[in-house]
Scaffold this motif. Sequence first.
Motif, mmCIF file in Angstrom:
data_model
loop_
_atom_site.group_PDB
_atom_site.id
_atom_site.type_symbol
_atom_site.label_atom_id
_atom_site.label_comp_id
_atom_site.label_asym_id
_atom_site.label_seq_id
_atom_site.Cartn_x
_atom_site.Cartn_y
_atom_site.Cartn_z
ATOM 1 N N GLY A 11 0.844 -1.209 0.000
ATOM 2 C CA GLY A 11 0.000 0.000 0.000
ATOM 3 C C GLY A 11 0.870 1.247 0.000
ATOM 4 O O GLY A 11 0.487 2.279 0.548
ATOM 5 N N THR A 13 1.580 3.418 -2.147
ATOM 6 C CA THR A 13 1.088 4.616 -2.854
ATOM 7 C C THR A 13 -0.051 5.316 -2.109
ATOM 8 O O THR A 13 -0.476 6.394 -2.508
ATOM 9 N N GLY A 14 -0.552 4.702 -1.049
ATOM 10 C CA GLY A 14 -1.718 5.259 -0.337
ATOM 11 C C GLY A 14 -1.329 6.322 0.677
ATOM 12 O O GLY A 14 -0.144 6.622 0.875
ATOM 13 N N ALA A 15 -2.348 6.881 1.330
ATOM 14 C CA ALA A 15 -2.106 7.970 2.285
ATOM 15 C C ALA A 15 -1.204 7.506 3.431
ATOM 16 O O ALA A 15 -0.243 8.183 3.794
ATOM 17 N N ALA A 38 1.942 -2.248 -4.322
ATOM 18 C CA ALA A 38 0.575 -1.713 -4.422
ATOM 19 C C ALA A 38 -0.187 -2.565 -5.438
ATOM 20 O O ALA A 38 0.211 -3.699 -5.731
ATOM 21 N N SER A 39 -1.286 -2.011 -5.964
ATOM 22 C CA SER A 39 -2.104 -2.787 -6.912
ATOM 23 C C SER A 39 -1.527 -2.661 -8.331
ATOM 24 O O SER A 39 -0.611 -1.882 -8.569
ATOM 25 N N ARG A 41 -2.710 -1.100 -10.674
ATOM 26 C CA ARG A 41 -2.828 0.292 -11.129
ATOM 27 C C ARG A 41 -1.533 1.064 -10.976
ATOM 28 O O ARG A 41 -1.263 1.986 -11.728
ATOM 29 N N SER A 42 -0.727 0.699 -9.982
ATOM 30 C CA SER A 42 0.464 1.500 -9.661
ATOM 31 C C SER A 42 1.757 0.903 -10.179
ATOM 32 O O SER A 42 2.813 1.521 -10.060
ATOM 33 N N LEU A 59 1.666 -6.234 -5.250
ATOM 34 C CA LEU A 59 1.493 -6.960 -3.984
ATOM 35 C C LEU A 59 1.045 -8.379 -4.308
ATOM 36 O O LEU A 59 -0.026 -8.587 -4.900
ATOM 37 N N ALA A 74 -2.948 -1.510 3.046
ATOM 38 C CA ALA A 74 -3.707 -1.599 1.790
ATOM 39 C C ALA A 74 -5.115 -2.140 2.042
ATOM 40 O O ALA A 74 -5.757 -2.651 1.126
ATOM 41 N N ARG A 78 -6.661 -7.114 1.741
ATOM 42 C CA ARG A 78 -5.293 -7.409 1.287
ATOM 43 C C ARG A 78 -4.449 -7.953 2.436
ATOM 44 O O ARG A 78 -3.624 -8.843 2.245
ATOM 45 N N GLY A 163 -8.553 7.731 3.643
ATOM 46 C CA GLY A 163 -7.607 7.550 2.544
ATOM 47 C C GLY A 163 -7.386 8.787 1.694
ATOM 48 O O GLY A 163 -8.022 9.836 1.880
ATOM 49 N N ALA A 164 -6.464 8.624 0.741
ATOM 50 C CA ALA A 164 -6.031 9.746 -0.093
ATOM 51 C C ALA A 164 -7.180 10.318 -0.928
ATOM 52 O O ALA A 164 -7.295 11.537 -1.113
HETATM 53 P P1 A2P Z 1 -3.077 1.676 -5.546
HETATM 54 O O1 A2P Z 1 -2.558 3.086 -5.398
HETATM 55 O O2 A2P Z 1 -2.319 0.895 -6.570
HETATM 56 O O3 A2P Z 1 -4.566 1.584 -5.658
HETATM 57 P P2 A2P Z 1 -5.612 4.784 0.511
HETATM 58 O O4 A2P Z 1 -5.935 4.282 1.887
HETATM 59 O O5 A2P Z 1 -4.939 6.121 0.518
HETATM 60 O O6 A2P Z 1 -6.802 4.735 -0.393
HETATM 61 O O7 A2P Z 1 -4.512 3.761 -0.098
HETATM 62 C C1 A2P Z 1 -4.745 2.390 -0.300
HETATM 63 C C2 A2P Z 1 -3.443 1.676 -0.669
HETATM 64 O O8 A2P Z 1 -3.762 0.282 -0.841
HETATM 65 C C3 A2P Z 1 -2.859 2.140 -1.999
HETATM 66 O O9 A2P Z 1 -1.446 2.044 -1.956
HETATM 67 C C4 A2P Z 1 -3.441 1.123 -2.966
HETATM 68 O O10 A2P Z 1 -2.666 0.943 -4.150
HETATM 69 C C5 A2P Z 1 -3.381 -0.131 -2.144
HETATM 70 N N1 A2P Z 1 -4.323 -1.126 -2.692
HETATM 71 C C6 A2P Z 1 -5.656 -1.004 -2.850
HETATM 72 N N2 A2P Z 1 -6.175 -2.117 -3.432
HETATM 73 C C7 A2P Z 1 -5.147 -2.968 -3.624
HETATM 74 C C8 A2P Z 1 -5.019 -4.284 -4.182
HETATM 75 N N3 A2P Z 1 -6.061 -4.962 -4.655
HETATM 76 N N4 A2P Z 1 -3.783 -4.834 -4.240
HETATM 77 C C9 A2P Z 1 -2.702 -4.164 -3.776
HETATM 78 N N5 A2P Z 1 -2.752 -2.917 -3.233
HETATM 79 C C10 A2P Z 1 -3.952 -2.329 -3.160
#
Ligand code: A2P
Length: 338
Positions: A11, A13-15, A38-39, A41-42, A59, A74, A78, A163-164
Motif C-alpha cells: 500500500g 502509494t496510499g495515504a 501496491a495494486s 494500477r500502480s 502486492l 492496503a 489485502r 484515505g487519499a
Molecule cells: P493503488 O494506489 O495501486 O490503488 P488509501 O488508503 O490512501 O486509499 O490507499 C490504499 C493503498 O492500498 C494504496 O497504496 C493502494 O494501491 C493499495 N491497494 C488497494 N487495493 C489494492 C489491491 N487490490 N492490491 C494491492 N494494493 C492495493
Amino acid sequence: MSRSYHIAIAGATGAVGQELLRVMERRRFPAGKLTALASERSVGRTVEFRGEKVPVGLLRDDAFAGVDFAFFSAGATRSRQYAPAAVRAGAVVIDNSSAFRMDTSVPLVVPEVNAGDLAEHKGLIANPNCSAAILCVGIWPIHRAAGIRRVVVSTYQSASGAGARAMAELESQSRDVLEGRQAKPEAFPHQIAFNLFSHNTRIAENGYNEEENKMVEETRKMFHAPEMVVVPTCIRVPVFRAHSESVLLELERPMRPEEAREILESAPGVRLVDDASANRFPMPVEASGELDVLVGRIRQEPGNPRGLAMFISGDQLLKGAAWNAVQIAECLIGTARA
Ligand code: A2P
C-alpha cells in the motif's frame, strides 16, 4: 556496524503508505532496502524514499523474500490475503488494517501503553484503529494513576482516515461549494465540505457503528481492561488530517485537574496544551505533522471529584497510523527513543 533492515510496504502509494516513508526518513529508520508494493494500477510508477525513486511492484505472495519488516496499509482484505505469506517468508508484519486486531494470538500495540505485549508476537503485530490509538495515548497515564472505570468519548475525525481519495474529495468539494457548484459525494456517502456526519462505517446490531465498536474493543484489549466501559460517538468532520476527541472519564478515585496536568506533562507521547488564559487548547491544525498527541482542556466534572473531562487532538496519519507502526518496529529493533 549497526544492522540495516529490508522493509516492504504493502500500500506504498496510499495515504498511510506515503506517510510511512516520510516517518522512516524523519526517524532515520535503519532501512537498507525498500520494497514498495501496491495494486496493478500502480505498477510502473515510483515512490520517493530518501531522495530516490523506488519502483512500485505488485502486492503478491512471493513479494516478501528477504524482507525483515512488512508494513501493511492496503486495507483488511489485502492484509488477510497476503500477510500470512509475508510471515511465512520470515518477515515481521506490522498490520495497519483491522484484519487481525482482535485475534487473541496477535498483539495490538500502542508502545506508550503496552509495548510489553510485543514479546508475545508470532510474526504478526496489529496497529490499532486511529481513534483508539489517539485516545489511548491521552488517557493511559490517567488510567495508571487512578484507574478509569468509564470513558465517554465523542470524536471529530478527519478525512485522512478514509484515505487519499477522501482527502482529495474534501479539497475539491470545498472549492465546488465556495464557487456555487453542487457538492458531489463520491469517496464519502455525504457531503464532507462545510458539513459533518456520523462515521461512514456500517451500523452494527448494537446500534454503534464499526468505528465506535473498534474504539471500545481495542481500548479494552490494549489496556488489559475487559470490563472498562467505553461509550463512543464517532463523527466525520471537514478537517484534513488530525482527529480530535472530547473525553469524559470516570475514575476509581478522585483526581483534581492539577494532578492530571502534572501526570500528562511528563507522559510519553503526550504534549500538554492547556492554556486557559490564552484560550489555547489542542487543535487539529497544530496536531497535524506532530508525532505527539496534544491533550488539554482538563476540567473536573461538576459535583464529581472522580470525573475528569479533557480534549485531545492527534495526527491520524502519524500516531493514528504510520508513526505508531514505525515506533513498533523501533521497539523491536531496540532503537526506540524520544
Ligand atoms: P493503488 O494506489 O495501486 O490503488 P488509501 O488508503 O490512501 O486509499 O490507499 C490504499 C493503498 O492500498 C494504496 O497504496 C493502494 O494501491 C493499495 N491497494 C488497494 N487495493 C489494492 C489491491 N487490490 N492490491 C494491492 N494494493 C492495493
